[in-house]
Motif scaffolding. Structure first.
Motif, short mmCIF file in Angstrom:
data_model
loop_
_atom_site.label_atom_id
_atom_site.label_comp_id
_atom_site.label_asym_id
_atom_site.label_seq_id
_atom_site.Cartn_x
_atom_site.Cartn_y
_atom_site.Cartn_z
N LEU A 1 1.72 3.72 6.14
CA LEU A 1 2.55 3.41 4.99
C LEU A 1 2.68 4.92 4.40
O LEU A 1 3.64 5.18 3.80
CB LEU A 1 2.05 2.32 3.91
N GLN B 1 5.12 6.93 6.05
CA GLN B 1 6.34 6.69 5.68
C GLN B 1 6.80 7.19 4.37
O GLN B 1 7.92 7.64 4.35
CB GLN B 1 6.43 5.03 5.55
N ARG C 1 12.97 2.46 5.96
CA ARG C 1 11.60 1.85 5.75
C ARG C 1 10.93 0.75 6.47
O ARG C 1 10.77 -0.20 6.30
CB ARG C 1 11.75 1.42 4.19
N ASP D 1 8.15 -1.41 6.27
CA ASP D 1 7.89 -2.70 5.38
C ASP D 1 8.29 -3.92 6.04
O ASP D 1 7.68 -4.96 5.86
CB ASP D 1 9.03 -2.43 4.35
N ARG D 2 8.91 -3.76 7.18
CA ARG D 2 9.18 -4.92 8.19
C ARG D 2 7.92 -5.24 9.17
O ARG D 2 7.86 -6.37 9.41
CB ARG D 2 10.47 -4.52 9.04
N LYS E 1 5.79 -7.17 3.78
CA LYS E 1 6.23 -6.70 2.55
C LYS E 1 5.27 -7.06 1.39
O LYS E 1 5.24 -6.36 0.47
CB LYS E 1 7.59 -7.15 2.25
N ARG F 1 -0.09 -5.67 3.28
CA ARG F 1 0.00 -4.22 3.45
C ARG F 1 -1.21 -3.39 3.42
O ARG F 1 -1.71 -2.19 3.83
CB ARG F 1 0.95 -3.48 2.36
N ILE G 1 16.31 -4.55 5.52
CA ILE G 1 15.45 -5.27 4.54
C ILE G 1 16.42 -5.77 3.51
O ILE G 1 17.51 -5.26 2.91
CB ILE G 1 14.62 -4.36 3.70
#
Lengths: 74, 234
Positions: free
Chosen positions: B127, B130, B160, B163-164, B168, B173, B234
């Motif tokens: 993350l 990203q 992003r 996030d998938r 989310k 996470r 998203i």
């Protein structure tokens, strides 16, 4: 109604790759995940007909539910 | 054309090679995926690399990490990447960073890179990559591996896709590791995944072919099942 469930990676163990389930109207992914005895925290990606879905979405007849565990090694 | 790139012809052209020699690729993580990524990127002829990893090699790395061997045990992983690059292709300039990349240092340390290769081993680290790639507005090539399973995706600024892939909701996470925690990793998983990531990197750098953008390639080597799953926006 009938739902097709596609499982990936470790979720296939003891369950198979693709299952066709007869379920009552109003069934949600959460109901199916529970029926398949998959702990919810083992699911990272949940797709309904290839689109982002939620545990509480109401499924429709012939929907395809795909479930993936998190893969994170490097 | 240098003799060493003769067998790149004619899948890659001389102008492709000239373009690659100008590119700078950041490999974040120099363990399972990172070791093979550095090998493949050096051999194919990417001009410049950044190799980042805060760790040192230990015996549990020997089953799968290309840069781990009896001579490198106890040595820094990023430094081992630099030594390997010098041995395999002295034409490659490699900056070794013995650091973990996070959202604070990432934008500065990876500035100037044309793309980032995801070779980290935790979800929070991905993350952070990203976020860094978003800030730098550069592509990120995702790879992850666990036992018989692997996945790859090409993430462009704004996509992003993590996030998938990693959920989310904040609870998902925060999960540190995936199924590799139980499954471990075998010798071939990182090699396969790094090869797929390198192919994606070449297509992004050379602007060609079909890419795994907003798609996730999932490989199940136990069942010989390879599938590209579409991930909508998203």
């Amino acid at each position: 109604m009938t739902i097709t469930v596609r499982l990936f990676a470790t979720l296939r163990e003891g369950r198979g790759k693709e299952l066709t389930l007869d379920v009552p109207e109003g069934t949600t992914p959460r109901n199916i995940v529970s029926r398949l005895a998959i702990p919810e925290d083992e699911i990272a990606i949940l797709l309904i007909n290839g689109r982002d879905g939620k545990m509480d979405d109401r499924l429709k007849d012939s929907d395809k539910l795909s479930l993936f565990p998190p893969v994170g090694g490097g | 054309m240098l003799q060493r790139y003769l067998r790149n012809m004619n899948t890659l052209s001389e102008s492709d090679m000239a373009l690659l020699s100008e590119k700078r690729v950041a490999v974040v993580g120099c363990g399972g995926l990172g070791g093979f990524l550095i090998e493949y990127l050096c051999r194919i002829g990417v001009g410049s690399l950044i190799a980042a990893d805060p760790d040192r090699f230990d015996e549990s790395n020997l089953n799968r990490q290309l840069l781990a061997d009896s001579a490198s045990l106890g040595c820094g992983k990023a430094e081992a990447a630099k030594k390997r690059a010098a041995l395999v292709n002295p034409g490659v300039s490699l900056t070794a960073l013995p650091l973990a990349i996070d959202v604070v240092n990432g934008p500065e340390l990876l500035k100037g890179a044309d793309l980032i290769m995801d070779a980290v081993d935790t979800i929070p680290a991905r993350l952070a990559l990203q976020e860094t790639a978003e800030l730098l507005k550069i592509p990120l090539i995702h790879g992850a591996v666990a036992g018989w399973y692997a996945q790859v995706s090409t993430i462009l600024p704004g996509d992003r896709t993590f996030d998938r892939i990693y959920g989310k909701n904040p609870e998902a996470r925060q999960r540190d590791r995936g199924i590799e925690k139980e499954l471990g990793n075998l010798s071939f998983g990182p090699a396969l995944t790094a090869a797929l990531q390198t192919a994606e990197a070449m297509k992004v750098l050379l602007n060609r072919g079909g890419r795994l953008r907003r798609k996730l390639l999932v490989a199940d080597l136990l069942e010989n099942d390879f599938e590209v799953v579409e991930l909508d926006r998203i």
